[in-house]
Structure formats: C-alpha cells, structure tokens
Design a protein around this motif. Structure first.
Motif, short mmCIF file in Angstrom:
data_model
loop_
_atom_site.label_atom_id
_atom_site.label_comp_id
_atom_site.label_asym_id
_atom_site.label_seq_id
_atom_site.Cartn_x
_atom_site.Cartn_y
_atom_site.Cartn_z
N ARG A 18 0.85 -1.19 0.00
CA ARG A 18 0.00 0.00 0.00
C ARG A 18 0.88 1.23 0.00
O ARG A 18 1.95 1.23 0.59
CB ARG A 18 -0.89 0.02 1.24
CG ARG A 18 -2.08 -0.88 1.12
CD ARG A 18 -3.01 -0.67 2.29
NE ARG A 18 -3.67 0.64 2.21
CZ ARG A 18 -4.45 1.13 3.19
NH1 ARG A 18 -4.64 0.44 4.28
NH2 ARG A 18 -5.02 2.29 3.04
N GLY A 19 0.42 2.30 -0.65
CA GLY A 19 1.20 3.52 -0.61
C GLY A 19 0.86 4.46 -1.73
O GLY A 19 -0.11 4.26 -2.46
N ALA A 77 -5.82 -5.99 -0.96
CA ALA A 77 -6.39 -7.32 -0.67
C ALA A 77 -6.69 -8.08 -1.96
O ALA A 77 -6.44 -9.29 -2.04
CB ALA A 77 -7.66 -7.17 0.17
N GLU A 78 -7.20 -7.40 -2.95
CA GLU A 78 -7.51 -8.08 -4.23
C GLU A 78 -6.22 -8.57 -4.90
O GLU A 78 -6.15 -9.71 -5.38
CB GLU A 78 -8.25 -7.14 -5.18
CG GLU A 78 -9.62 -6.71 -4.71
CD GLU A 78 -10.69 -7.80 -4.82
OE1 GLU A 78 -10.34 -8.99 -4.95
OE2 GLU A 78 -11.88 -7.43 -4.78
N PHE A 79 -5.21 -7.73 -4.95
CA PHE A 79 -3.95 -8.15 -5.57
C PHE A 79 -3.34 -9.32 -4.80
O PHE A 79 -2.81 -10.26 -5.39
CB PHE A 79 -2.97 -6.96 -5.65
CG PHE A 79 -3.08 -6.16 -6.91
CD1 PHE A 79 -4.16 -5.31 -7.13
CD2 PHE A 79 -2.11 -6.24 -7.91
CE1 PHE A 79 -4.28 -4.55 -8.30
CE2 PHE A 79 -2.22 -5.50 -9.09
CZ PHE A 79 -3.30 -4.66 -9.27
N THR A 80 -3.41 -9.26 -3.48
CA THR A 80 -2.84 -10.34 -2.67
C THR A 80 -3.55 -11.65 -2.93
O THR A 80 -2.91 -12.70 -3.10
CB THR A 80 -2.94 -9.96 -1.18
OG1 THR A 80 -2.25 -8.72 -0.97
CG2 THR A 80 -2.34 -11.03 -0.28
N GLY A 127 -9.43 2.94 -11.43
CA GLY A 127 -9.94 4.11 -10.72
C GLY A 127 -11.06 4.76 -11.52
O GLY A 127 -12.13 4.16 -11.71
N VAL A 128 -10.78 5.94 -12.04
CA VAL A 128 -11.76 6.69 -12.83
C VAL A 128 -12.25 5.86 -14.03
O VAL A 128 -13.42 5.96 -14.43
CB VAL A 128 -11.15 8.03 -13.31
CG1 VAL A 128 -12.07 8.75 -14.27
CG2 VAL A 128 -10.83 8.91 -12.12
N TYR A 129 -11.39 5.03 -14.59
CA TYR A 129 -11.76 4.25 -15.77
C TYR A 129 -12.63 3.03 -15.45
O TYR A 129 -13.06 2.32 -16.35
CB TYR A 129 -10.53 3.85 -16.59
CG TYR A 129 -9.94 4.99 -17.43
CD1 TYR A 129 -10.48 6.27 -17.38
CD2 TYR A 129 -8.87 4.78 -18.28
CE1 TYR A 129 -9.96 7.32 -18.14
CE2 TYR A 129 -8.34 5.81 -19.06
CZ TYR A 129 -8.89 7.08 -18.98
OH TYR A 129 -8.37 8.10 -19.75
N GLY A 130 -12.86 2.76 -14.16
CA GLY A 130 -13.93 1.87 -13.76
C GLY A 130 -13.72 0.37 -13.85
O GLY A 130 -14.68 -0.40 -13.69
N ASP A 184 -5.38 1.77 -1.69
CA ASP A 184 -6.25 1.48 -0.54
C ASP A 184 -6.21 -0.01 -0.19
O ASP A 184 -5.71 -0.84 -0.95
CB ASP A 184 -7.69 1.96 -0.78
CG ASP A 184 -8.25 1.43 -2.07
OD1 ASP A 184 -8.19 0.21 -2.28
OD2 ASP A 184 -8.73 2.24 -2.89
N GLU A 185 -6.73 -0.31 0.98
CA GLU A 185 -6.64 -1.67 1.51
C GLU A 185 -7.38 -2.67 0.63
O GLU A 185 -6.92 -3.80 0.45
CB GLU A 185 -7.17 -1.70 2.95
CG GLU A 185 -7.07 -3.05 3.64
CD GLU A 185 -5.71 -3.71 3.47
OE1 GLU A 185 -4.68 -3.02 3.58
OE2 GLU A 185 -5.66 -4.94 3.22
N SER A 186 -8.51 -2.28 0.08
CA SER A 186 -9.27 -3.24 -0.73
C SER A 186 -8.49 -3.61 -2.00
O SER A 186 -8.48 -4.78 -2.42
CB SER A 186 -10.67 -2.70 -1.06
OG SER A 186 -10.57 -1.55 -1.85
#
Ligand code: ADP
Length: 176
Positions: free
Chosen positions: A15-16, A167-170, A129-132, A162-164
C-alpha cells in the motif's frame, strides 16, 4: 536484450503513494493527451513539478497523443524515481472485452523499462480508478501479464492506494 530465458521479475505488493517510491521508473495511468487530471495522473503531475509538465509537453509535441494500450517514457521531474512510463488504460466496458488493451499497458511498460535500463518499476492498478475496471479483474490481468512478460526488470512493485485494492492483488497472487 530480451529473450526467452530472461527471468520474470520479483513481485512486491504494497500500500502507498506511487509518487513517493524510490524506484527507477513509476508507471502513470495517463490519458491520451497526458494532460493530468485526477487519480495517479494528477498526483504524478503535481509531485513531478514543472520538469514533469515540461517533459510531458515535449513528448506530446513529438508523438501527438498516446493511444490506449501504449506506453512512452518521460523524465520524472521532482520525484525520487528517474522516469515516468505513461500508459493509457482502457475504460471499462461491460459490453466489450478490452482485456488485451489493459494487458498491453503492462507488457509495453516493461518493454519501455527495458529500453531505458530501468530495473525497478512501480505500477498502480491501471484503469481501476476513474476508468472503472473492477479491481479483481484488473489485478488478474496485471499480475498474469507481468509474470508472462520476459524482462530485465528485477522488481515490479504494485503500489496500491487502498486496503481493498491491496487485498484483491494479494488474493490473486496467492492463486497464481
Ligand atoms: P484510471 O484512470 O486508469 O482508472 P486512476 O488514477 O483513476 O486511473 O486510478 C487507478 C488506481 O490508482 C486506483 O485504484 C486509484 O485508487 C489509485 N491511485 C490514485 N492515486 C494514487 C497514488 N498516488 N498512488 C498509487 N495509486 C493511486
């Protein structure tokens, strides 16, 4: 020099804020005009300062616009990284499969990194992000493409805001 025996990079998930990364190159989720805006693009433009803005203008003078799925580099300006590799992710569509364009952002960014001699590269979650683009799918495409792309880059760092997203990448990386 890239060939079939070139190793795949070490993957780091964290994260960062990508603008703070001490890597050779950070990847920007840009738009075709490299005009900045929200999200990663605006953050990189702000953090890179006037030198990043000038480098973008020089790139646009040279190439016009950057098509979706393509990658091109500029100097980073006032960031710890030396270069920014700009990629233009596809806007998410529920009707049309644009996965190949998103995968292309990762493979072409690594090809540009190889041309530059960059060994450590930080990516954001392009298009998520913005591209959805749904984060799980964005993570699958990002990780499978990086792991399938021969490159001299030794470390690919995914910098998730962000954390979510982290979590998805992990979860995706654990399943690969
Ligand atoms: P796109 O337009 O390709 O969707 P965005 O910049 O809107 O790109 O978002 C891509 C991802 O980057 C999102 O998950 C967003 O939360 C994240 N993000 C935004 N700012 C930063 C930052 N400074 N560092 C890392 N990730 C960021």
């Amino acid at each position: 020099m890239r060939d079939d025996t070139t190793p795949v990079p070490r993957i780091v998930l964290m994260r960062g804020d990508i603008t703070e990364q001490h890597v050779d190159a950070v990847v920007n989720a840009a738009n075709s005009g490299l005009t900045g805006g929200g999200g990663v693009d605006g953050a990189i433009l702000r953090a890179g300062g006037p030198a990043q803005r000038a480098a973008r203008e020089a790139l646009v003078d040279r190439i016009g616009s950057l098509p979706t799925g393509e990658a091109a580099a500029t100097d980073a300006g006032d960031m710890p990284a030396r270069w920014v590799i700009h990629v233009v992710g596809p806007v998410w569509s529920g009707k049309e499969d644009r996965s190949a364009l998103l995968a292309s952002c990762y493979s072409k960014a690594l090809a540009v990194a190889d041309e530059l001699g960059a060994r450590t590269v930080a990516f954001p979650a392009v298009s998520a992000g913005v591209y959805g683009w749904p984060m799980r799918s964005a993570a699958e495409i990002a990780l499978t493409t990086v792991l399938a792309t021969p490159t001299e880059v030794s470390e690919v760092r995914f910098v998730l805001f962000d954390e979510s997203a982290h979590a998805e990448f992990t979860a995706v990386l654990q399943d690969l």
